[in-house]
Design a protein around this motif. Structure first.
Motif, PDB file in Angstrom:
ATOM      1  N   PRO A  42     -46.731   4.803  -1.730  1.00 35.56           N
ATOM      2  CA  PRO A  42     -46.365   3.394  -1.919  1.00 35.56           C
ATOM      3  C   PRO A  42     -47.555   2.449  -1.956  1.00 35.56           C
ATOM      4  O   PRO A  42     -47.416   1.305  -2.389  1.00 35.56           O
ATOM      5  CB  PRO A  42     -45.468   3.112  -0.702  1.00 35.56           C
ATOM      6  CG  PRO A  42     -45.880   4.134   0.318  1.00 35.56           C
ATOM      7  CD  PRO A  42     -46.233   5.359  -0.453  1.00 35.56           C
ATOM      8  N   TRP A  43     -48.724   2.893  -1.504  1.00 37.46           N
ATOM      9  CA  TRP A  43     -49.896   2.010  -1.521  1.00 37.46           C
ATOM     10  C   TRP A  43     -50.480   1.842  -2.925  1.00 37.46           C
ATOM     11  O   TRP A  43     -51.279   0.935  -3.161  1.00 37.46           O
ATOM     12  CB  TRP A  43     -50.976   2.558  -0.580  1.00 37.46           C
ATOM     13  CG  TRP A  43     -51.411   3.956  -0.902  1.00 37.46           C
ATOM     14  CD1 TRP A  43     -52.362   4.343  -1.793  1.00 37.46           C
ATOM     15  CD2 TRP A  43     -50.864   5.168  -0.356  1.00 37.46           C
ATOM     16  NE1 TRP A  43     -52.466   5.704  -1.842  1.00 37.46           N
ATOM     17  CE2 TRP A  43     -51.566   6.246  -0.964  1.00 37.46           C
ATOM     18  CE3 TRP A  43     -49.874   5.454   0.581  1.00 37.46           C
ATOM     19  CZ2 TRP A  43     -51.288   7.579  -0.647  1.00 37.46           C
ATOM     20  CZ3 TRP A  43     -49.606   6.772   0.885  1.00 37.46           C
ATOM     21  CH2 TRP A  43     -50.302   7.813   0.278  1.00 37.46           C
ATOM     22  N   LEU A  44     -50.066   2.700  -3.862  1.00 39.33           N
ATOM     23  CA  LEU A  44     -50.563   2.557  -5.229  1.00 39.33           C
ATOM     24  C   LEU A  44     -49.874   1.383  -5.921  1.00 39.33           C
ATOM     25  O   LEU A  44     -48.696   1.107  -5.691  1.00 39.33           O
ATOM     26  CB  LEU A  44     -50.299   3.831  -6.032  1.00 39.33           C
ATOM     27  CG  LEU A  44     -51.038   5.095  -5.620  1.00 39.33           C
ATOM     28  CD1 LEU A  44     -50.594   6.264  -6.489  1.00 39.33           C
ATOM     29  CD2 LEU A  44     -52.536   4.915  -5.727  1.00 39.33           C
ATOM     30  N   SER A  45     -50.589   0.701  -6.795  1.00 42.25           N
ATOM     31  CA  SER A  45     -49.958  -0.323  -7.625  1.00 42.25           C
ATOM     32  C   SER A  45     -48.966   0.345  -8.566  1.00 42.25           C
ATOM     33  O   SER A  45     -49.061   1.551  -8.837  1.00 42.25           O
ATOM     34  CB  SER A  45     -51.014  -1.068  -8.441  1.00 42.25           C
ATOM     35  OG  SER A  45     -51.580  -0.196  -9.417  1.00 42.25           O
ATOM     36  N   ASP A  46     -48.014  -0.441  -9.081  1.00 43.62           N
ATOM     37  CA  ASP A  46     -47.054   0.123 -10.032  1.00 43.62           C
ATOM     38  C   ASP A  46     -47.778   0.740 -11.226  1.00 43.62           C
ATOM     39  O   ASP A  46     -47.436   1.827 -11.677  1.00 43.62           O
ATOM     40  CB  ASP A  46     -46.088  -0.956 -10.510  1.00 43.62           C
ATOM     41  CG  ASP A  46     -45.019  -1.281  -9.482  1.00 43.62           C
ATOM     42  OD1 ASP A  46     -44.911  -0.565  -8.478  1.00 43.62           O
ATOM     43  OD2 ASP A  46     -44.283  -2.267  -9.693  1.00 43.62           O
TER      44      ASP A  46
ATOM     45  N   GLU B 282     -49.225   5.499 -14.305  1.00 45.11           N
ATOM     46  CA  GLU B 282     -50.247   6.292 -15.006  1.00 45.11           C
ATOM     47  C   GLU B 282     -50.332   7.696 -14.418  1.00 45.11           C
ATOM     48  O   GLU B 282     -50.383   8.692 -15.154  1.00 45.11           O
ATOM     49  CB  GLU B 282     -51.604   5.612 -14.896  1.00 45.11           C
ATOM     50  CG  GLU B 282     -51.761   4.381 -15.759  1.00 45.11           C
ATOM     51  CD  GLU B 282     -53.106   3.713 -15.542  1.00 45.11           C
ATOM     52  OE1 GLU B 282     -53.584   3.049 -16.485  1.00 45.11           O
ATOM     53  OE2 GLU B 282     -53.685   3.852 -14.436  1.00 45.11           O
ATOM     54  N   ARG B 283     -50.368   7.757 -13.110  1.00 46.97           N
ATOM     55  CA  ARG B 283     -50.520   9.045 -12.422  1.00 46.97           C
ATOM     56  C   ARG B 283     -49.331   9.963 -12.704  1.00 46.97           C
ATOM     57  O   ARG B 283     -49.496  11.157 -13.003  1.00 46.97           O
ATOM     58  CB  ARG B 283     -50.667   8.787 -10.922  1.00 46.97           C
ATOM     59  CG  ARG B 283     -50.763  10.021 -10.054  1.00 46.97           C
ATOM     60  CD  ARG B 283     -50.928   9.623  -8.589  1.00 46.97           C
ATOM     61  NE  ARG B 283     -50.853  10.788  -7.722  1.00 46.97           N
ATOM     62  CZ  ARG B 283     -49.703  11.274  -7.238  1.00 46.97           C
ATOM     63  NH1 ARG B 283     -48.569  10.684  -7.532  1.00 46.97           N
ATOM     64  NH2 ARG B 283     -49.720  12.337  -6.451  1.00 46.97           N
ATOM     65  N   LEU B 284     -48.118   9.417 -12.607  1.00 46.45           N
ATOM     66  CA  LEU B 284     -46.924  10.220 -12.825  1.00 46.45           C
ATOM     67  C   LEU B 284     -46.831  10.679 -14.277  1.00 46.45           C
ATOM     68  O   LEU B 284     -46.494  11.838 -14.561  1.00 46.45           O
ATOM     69  CB  LEU B 284     -45.687   9.405 -12.445  1.00 46.45           C
ATOM     70  CG  LEU B 284     -44.341  10.120 -12.513  1.00 46.45           C
ATOM     71  CD1 LEU B 284     -44.324  11.343 -11.587  1.00 46.45           C
ATOM     72  CD2 LEU B 284     -43.215   9.170 -12.147  1.00 46.45           C
TER      73      LEU B 284
END
Length: 309
Positions: free
Chosen positions: A35-39, A44-46
């Motif tokens: 949850p600490w990642l920005s949307d 991008e990661r997913l």
């Protein structure tokens, strides 16, 4: 085995439930969802993990890339109502007509209400209104394992679909349990899904799901019912004739799609008439490849996006 040993064994499922369920949610939240990642970074990661390449979120070209752009930038408030499998009936009734909605037999926020006494006597479908995949078919409530159903509903009601794939509108939906009648196809076979992909208010392709419980097949057609030779998640099935109500289905799709950049309108056909099952704004969360891959770009070219603000 003495009585004390038997009592200890009976406690094992309870202890396991108390320990493993919280541990599962902690893992999902902190390890998988991050949850600490920005949307943007999470999207991008997913996408890179599922599709094998980094998406171009500034100048998206393919359909799947544009779905990621919509996740990040399109905050149309009507999406919250339409993503709600309970309240979406209001939208459908207002824009197309109440006759195209599926009746609601019961709605509750408490899984403990799912009992033999409170469920309808007719065969029904029990599902949550805010997430995906939590669906139970009950043909005979006296024979159904309602304890198992209640347990899984409790877990589902804690789930916030926003965290998994950053689909913001699901996070805004008040969580409920909905009971609907079990629909039956006209020919007695598994009920087919007809899914109209609407780009900038216009249905451009129709995806047909057949044999969902015994060799799932998925065909994609143009509105004139020319089949497109493309595979998307499931094998292509035999060509089938267009439903007699195709024009009506397309007309409803246009009415419901008008406010949105993109929406997939999902239908069942019962007694020769289309019924709207749900409205989907992010099919497969934009994380499922097409074969051939060029079709992803072909679909992307159908969707015009505004400038991001």
């Amino acid at each position: 085995m003495n009585r004390n040993d038997a009592e200890k064994l009976m406690l094992l499922p309870v202890v396991g439930k108390l320990f493993f369920e919280p541990a599962y949610f902690v893992y999902k939240y902190f390890v998988e969802y991050r949850p600490w990642l920005s949307d943007r970074r999470a999207v991008e990661r997913l996408f890179e993990r599922e599709m094998g390449y980094r998406p171009d979120l500034d100048d998206p070209k393919t359909f799947n890339e544009k779905i990621q752009w919509i996740k990040l930038h399109d905050r149309c408030p009507q999406k919250v109502i339409c993503a709600d499998k309970f309240r979406s009936r209001e939208f459908v009734a207002e824009r197309a007509g109440k006759e195209y909605t599926i009746p609601c037999l019961m709605v509750t926020e408490d899984p403990e209400d799912i009992t033999v006494d409170k469920l309808p006597d007719q065969p029904c479908v029990i599902k949550t209104n805010h997430d995906q995949g939590t669906v139970f078919i009950v043909k005979d409530k006296a024979k159904a394992d309602l304890g198992e159903v209640r347990g899984r509903l409790r877990i589902a009601l804690r789930r916030n679909l926003y965290h998994a794939k950053r689909e913001w509108h699901y996070g805004e939906v008040p969580r409920r349990i909905v009971v609907e009648p079990l629909l039956v196809s006209d020919d007695g076979n598994d009920l087919r899904d007809y899914r109209a992909y609407c780009f900038n208010g216009w249905p451009e392709i129709i995806q047909v799901e057949s044999d969902r419980f015994s060799g799932h097949k998925r065909n994609i057609y143009k509105p004139d019912w020319r089949r497109i030779e493309v595979e998307y998640g499931y094998p292509v099935g035999e060509w089938e004739p267009a439903p007699a109500c195709l024009d009506e289905l397309l007309d409803i799709s246009r009415k419901l799609a008008a406010p949105f950049l993109f929406v997939r309108v999902d239908f069942y056909i019962v007694n020769g008439r289309p019924k709207v099952g749900e409205l989907t704004f992010l099919p497969a969360s934009g994380l499922k490849p097409f074969s051939p891959s060029e079709f992803d770009r072909e679909l992307g070219d159908m969707l015009d996006l505004p400038e991001a603000t």
